[in-house]
Design a protein around this motif. Structure first.
Motif, PDB file in Angstrom:
ATOM      1  N   ALA A  38       0.750  -1.289   0.106  1.00  0.00           N
ATOM      2  CA  ALA A  38      -0.007  -0.243  -0.062  1.00  0.00           C
ATOM      3  C   ALA A  38       0.808   1.267   0.028  1.00  0.00           C
ATOM      4  O   ALA A  38       0.477   2.276  -0.505  1.00  0.00           O
ATOM      5  CB  ALA A  38      -0.775   0.070   1.180  1.00  0.00           C
ATOM      6  N   LYS A  39       2.022   1.352   0.738  1.00  0.00           N
ATOM      7  CA  LYS A  39       2.812   2.482   0.777  1.00  0.00           C
ATOM      8  C   LYS A  39       3.549   2.939  -0.755  1.00  0.00           C
ATOM      9  O   LYS A  39       4.009   3.973  -0.755  1.00  0.00           O
ATOM     10  CB  LYS A  39       3.828   2.096   1.780  1.00  0.00           C
ATOM     11  N   GLN A  40       3.312   2.159  -1.666  1.00  0.00           N
ATOM     12  CA  GLN A  40       4.003   2.142  -2.848  1.00  0.00           C
ATOM     13  C   GLN A  40       2.887   3.051  -3.871  1.00  0.00           C
ATOM     14  O   GLN A  40       3.071   3.335  -4.938  1.00  0.00           O
ATOM     15  CB  GLN A  40       4.439   1.076  -3.617  1.00  0.00           C
ATOM     16  N   LEU A  41       1.595   3.197  -3.133  1.00  0.00           N
ATOM     17  CA  LEU A  41       0.696   4.056  -4.032  1.00  0.00           C
ATOM     18  C   LEU A  41       0.193   5.377  -3.630  1.00  0.00           C
ATOM     19  O   LEU A  41       0.364   5.443  -2.282  1.00  0.00           O
ATOM     20  CB  LEU A  41      -0.630   3.013  -4.055  1.00  0.00           C
ATOM     21  N   LEU A  42      -0.172   6.108  -4.739  1.00  0.00           N
ATOM     22  CA  LEU A  42      -0.550   7.395  -4.098  1.00  0.00           C
ATOM     23  C   LEU A  42      -1.797   7.553  -4.766  1.00  0.00           C
ATOM     24  O   LEU A  42      -2.223   7.430  -5.937  1.00  0.00           O
ATOM     25  CB  LEU A  42       0.600   8.483  -5.168  1.00  0.00           C
ATOM     26  N   VAL A  43      -2.934   7.846  -3.999  1.00  0.00           N
ATOM     27  CA  VAL A  43      -4.274   8.096  -4.275  1.00  0.00           C
ATOM     28  C   VAL A  43      -4.538   9.489  -5.122  1.00  0.00           C
ATOM     29  O   VAL A  43      -4.010  10.495  -4.322  1.00  0.00           O
ATOM     30  CB  VAL A  43      -5.070   7.821  -3.100  1.00  0.00           C
ATOM     31  N   VAL A  44      -4.876   9.366  -6.336  1.00  0.00           N
ATOM     32  CA  VAL A  44      -5.117  10.632  -6.940  1.00  0.00           C
ATOM     33  C   VAL A  44      -6.285  10.574  -7.791  1.00  0.00           C
ATOM     34  O   VAL A  44      -6.253  10.547  -9.111  1.00  0.00           O
ATOM     35  CB  VAL A  44      -3.629  10.920  -7.822  1.00  0.00           C
ATOM     36  N   ASN A  45      -7.429  10.552  -7.166  1.00  0.00           N
ATOM     37  CA  ASN A  45      -8.699  10.382  -7.662  1.00  0.00           C
ATOM     38  C   ASN A  45      -9.116  11.712  -8.571  1.00  0.00           C
ATOM     39  O   ASN A  45      -9.969  11.720  -9.604  1.00  0.00           O
ATOM     40  CB  ASN A  45      -9.902  10.345  -6.520  1.00  0.00           C
ATOM     41  N   ASP A  46      -8.421  12.846  -8.389  1.00  0.00           N
ATOM     42  CA  ASP A  46      -8.847  14.043  -9.193  1.00  0.00           C
ATOM     43  C   ASP A  46      -8.229  14.279 -10.652  1.00  0.00           C
ATOM     44  O   ASP A  46      -8.315  14.927 -11.150  1.00  0.00           O
ATOM     45  CB  ASP A  46      -8.721  15.209  -8.400  1.00  0.00           C
ATOM     46  N   LEU A  47      -6.855  13.373 -10.733  1.00  0.00           N
ATOM     47  CA  LEU A  47      -6.197  13.223 -12.066  1.00  0.00           C
ATOM     48  C   LEU A  47      -6.666  12.390 -12.955  1.00  0.00           C
ATOM     49  O   LEU A  47      -7.593  11.433 -12.622  1.00  0.00           O
ATOM     50  CB  LEU A  47      -4.891  13.004 -11.628  1.00  0.00           C
TER      51      LEU A  47
END
Ligand SMILES: NC(=O)c1ccc[n+]([C@@H]2O[C@H](COP(=O)([O-])OP(=O)(O)OC[C@H]3O[C@@H](n4cnc5c(N)ncnc54)[C@H](O)[C@@H]3O)[C@@H](O)[C@H]2O)c1
Ligand SMILES: [Zn+2]
Ligand SMILES: [Zn+2]
Length: 348
Positions: free
Chosen positions: A135-144
């Motif tokens: 999980a720490k290798q992911l960046l949540v970017v719902n608005d891109l």
């Protein structure tokens, strides 16, 4: 997972079996363990590293390998103990897996961890329908957009180099090399308010530096570059020179473009010795910096720049194909005449 009553347990995967051979095959769909996330892969960007790995000239590369380190996708399932990410989130991969304990990690420099493993390079990456990652290798970017999210990683390399250089508003930066890495450096140097001068040996690359990164000036390095730089800067030369060429000759020549008291940042890397004449270094009291990968701070800066519109990555995606077409398409992207800046593979 069930679709029309059938359990899906296999997934399409593209493997670089050995140099010059990509195959599409089926592998088992993975299940996320504790602390892991199952991502449905949506976009994978292709970069020079993938092309070198394919050609067999990426040092220390082990085959077979699933490529793919610039990617975005949708979270489909969570392993035990994962917080801060939800099913349905859109995420970008941060492919650099660091140990968290070594001398570099303890200094907050996970980008140059002594045992760094880059997913898609040192370990298998995301050229497959589903990918399980910590999980720490992911960046949540719902608005891109999915394209923007998949382009964060190559841009973060440039953002890191610029941050590391300490470039200030009003400074003059020379960026040598107008490939995807140099373009990212140019975009972030511009967003810092620097005057940016792009240098390359190909006029088409320089034209792209102007149109996409909005650089202030361009210089063809084959045509009296030092004289041209002197005339553009009133003889002051550049506060910071970034080299993003991967060329020994260019790296060895980069000192001449730096001002007295200036800095040179090697973003591009070579598997070779680099030498310089010490007086050229000392008389200017130069600062020479290496720049490797990027940290979470750099990814955050890229997300901010993309959100604000200061940097628009989709403009540098020049080529695209669907996942099922990649094995046939890949070779055609390799020759320089193909003009690939960033190629993007899409899954749906
Ligand atoms: N620091 C990092 O973490 C990091 C990450 C990824 C890639 N890289 C490295 O960055 C470098 C650039 O990567 P890229 O994908 O943009 O490569 P690229 O090959 O697409 O671009 C290099 C550019 O440099 C130009 N060039 C070559 N020789 C030159 C010279 N003598 N003078 C002026 N321009 C010259 C080329 O015309 C080309 O436009 C490579 O060395 C790559 O390995 C570093
Ligand atoms: Zn890459
Ligand atoms: Zn470490």
């Amino acid at each position: 997972m069930h679709v029309a009553g059938k359990v899906i347990s296999a997934m399409k995967t593209i493997v670089c079996q050995e140099p010059n051979r990509l195959i599409q095959t089926e592998t088992t769909k993975p299940v996320p363990g504790a602390g892991e996330v199952l991502l449905r892969v949506a976009r994978v960007g292709i970069c020079g590293t993938d092309m070198h790995a394919y050609r067999g000239n990426q040092p220390f590369f082990v085959y077979p390998r699933i490529l793919g380190h610039e990617l975005s996708g949708i979270v489909e399932a969570l392993g035990a103990g994962v917080d801060g990410i939800e099913v349905g989130d859109q995420a970008a991969l941060i492919p650099y897996v660091a140990c968290g304990e070594c001398a570099a990690c303890r200094k907050g420099k996970s980008n140059c961890c002594t045992s760094i493993s880059v997913l898609g390079v040192h370990a298998d990456g995301g050229m497959r329908e589903w990918f399980v990652v910590p999980a720490k290798q992911l960046l949540v970017v719902n608005d891109l957009s999915l394209d923007q999210a998949a382009a964060l990683e190559p841009l973060a390399i440039g953002a890191h180099a610029v941050r590391r250089s300490g470039l200030q508003q009003g400074d003059t930066a020379v960026v040598i090399g107008g490939g995807p890495i140099g373009l990212g450096v140019m975009a972030f140097a511009k967003s810092r308010g620097a005057r940016v001068i792009a240098m390359d040996i190909q006029d088409e690359k320089l034209a792209f530096c102007s149109s996409w990164a909005g650089v202030d000036e361009t210089i063809n390095a084959l045509n009296a570059p030092l004289e041209k730089l002197e005339s553009l800067t009133n003889g002051d030369l550049a506060d910071v020179v970034f080299d993003a060429t991967g060329s020994v000759r260019s790296m060895e020549g980069a000192f001449q473009y730096a001002s007295h008291g200036g800095s040179v940042v090697y973003v591009g890397l070579v598997k070779a010795d680099i030498s310089f004449h010490d007086p050229d270094f000392h008389k200017k009291e130069l600062t020479l910096l290496g720049s490797r990968n990027a940290t979470m701070e750099d990814f955050a800066a890229v997300v901010d720049a993309v959100r604000s519109g200061a940097v628009e990555p989709t403009g540098y995606i020049t080529h695209r194909c669907r996942f099922d077409e990649l094995v046939d398409r890949f070779e055609s992207w390799l020759p320089p005449e193909a003009g690939v800046v960033k190629a993007m593979v899409q899954f749906e």
